[in-house]
Design a protein around this motif. Structure first.
Motif, PDB file in Angstrom:
ATOM      1  N   UNK A   2      -1.784  13.384  -4.260  1.00 14.36           N
ATOM      2  CA  UNK A   2      -1.629  12.094  -4.914  1.00 14.36           C
ATOM      3  C   UNK A   2      -2.394  11.085  -4.064  1.00 14.36           C
ATOM      4  N   UNK A   3      -3.390  10.402  -4.659  1.00 11.14           N
ATOM      5  CA  UNK A   3      -4.222   9.499  -3.857  1.00 11.14           C
ATOM      6  C   UNK A   3      -3.472   8.232  -3.433  1.00 11.14           C
ATOM      7  N   UNK A   4      -3.987   7.579  -2.416  1.00 10.85           N
ATOM      8  CA  UNK A   4      -3.440   6.301  -1.971  1.00 10.85           C
ATOM      9  C   UNK A   4      -3.622   5.281  -3.092  1.00 10.85           C
ATOM     10  N   UNK A   5      -2.718   4.314  -3.149  1.00 10.42           N
ATOM     11  CA  UNK A   5      -2.791   3.308  -4.211  1.00 10.42           C
ATOM     12  C   UNK A   5      -2.209   1.988  -3.723  1.00 10.42           C
ATOM     13  N   UNK A   6      -2.679   0.905  -4.329  1.00 11.79           N
ATOM     14  CA  UNK A   6      -2.068  -0.402  -4.114  1.00 11.79           C
ATOM     15  C   UNK A   6      -0.905  -0.518  -5.088  1.00 11.79           C
ATOM     16  N   UNK A   7       0.108  -1.273  -4.695  1.00 13.32           N
ATOM     17  CA  UNK A   7       1.262  -1.462  -5.556  1.00 13.32           C
ATOM     18  C   UNK A   7       1.699  -2.920  -5.519  1.00 13.32           C
ATOM     19  N   UNK A   8       2.425  -3.335  -6.528  1.00 13.85           N
ATOM     20  CA  UNK A   8       2.944  -4.696  -6.582  1.00 13.85           C
ATOM     21  C   UNK A   8       4.392  -4.660  -6.123  1.00 13.85           C
ATOM     22  N   UNK A   9       4.740  -5.606  -5.250  1.00 13.69           N
ATOM     23  CA  UNK A   9       6.102  -5.688  -4.742  1.00 13.69           C
ATOM     24  C   UNK A   9       6.726  -6.999  -5.209  1.00 13.69           C
ATOM     25  N   UNK A  27       0.849  -1.190   0.000  1.00 13.52           N
ATOM     26  CA  UNK A  27       0.000   0.000   0.000  1.00 13.52           C
ATOM     27  C   UNK A  27       0.884   1.240   0.000  1.00 13.52           C
ATOM     28  N   UNK A  28       0.501   2.197  -0.795  1.00 15.68           N
ATOM     29  CA  UNK A  28       1.193   3.476  -0.820  1.00 15.68           C
ATOM     30  C   UNK A  28       0.219   4.515  -0.275  1.00 15.68           C
ATOM     31  N   UNK A  29       0.619   5.245   0.723  1.00  8.78           N
ATOM     32  CA  UNK A  29      -0.253   6.224   1.381  1.00  8.78           C
ATOM     33  C   UNK A  29      -0.474   7.441   0.482  1.00  8.78           C
TER      34      UNK A  29
END
Length: 92
Positions: free
Chosen positions: A71-78, A54-56
């Motif tokens: 910049x909105x919060x977003x899910x990310x792939x790690x 998760x990116x805040x």
């Protein structure tokens, strides 16, 4: 290496047809994508792990105007490389 080069390399090692190898690689990619999309972690021992993070939400700047933007919060792939992959990269 792009996807056709990967298909050729895997087909050479497995001695399978390129069409069958391409279908297998597509199936692996779709399976990993589906698992990570649902929040699961995919661990390939020796290679690495795919998971979500998760990116805040945060404040940023528009580089063209300098104006502050949200910049909105977003899910990310790690992707976390496994020990064998790290060792192979560092050995070369």
């Amino acid at each position: 290496m792009n996807k056709p080069e990967l298909v050729n390399a895997v087909a050479a090692v497995t001695e399978e047809r390129k069409a069958a190898t391409g279908a297998m690689i597509d199936a692996v990619i779709v399976t990993i994508t589906d698992a990570v999309t649902t929040g699961d972690t995919v661990q390939l021992i020796g290679f690495g792990s795919f998971s979500t993070g998760a990116r805040a939400a945060r404040a940023g700047r528009n580089p063209a105007t300098g104006a502050e933007i949200q910049i909105p919060a977003a899910k990310t792939v790690k992707f976390t490389a496994g020990k064998a992959l790290k060792d192979a990269v560092n050995a070369s």
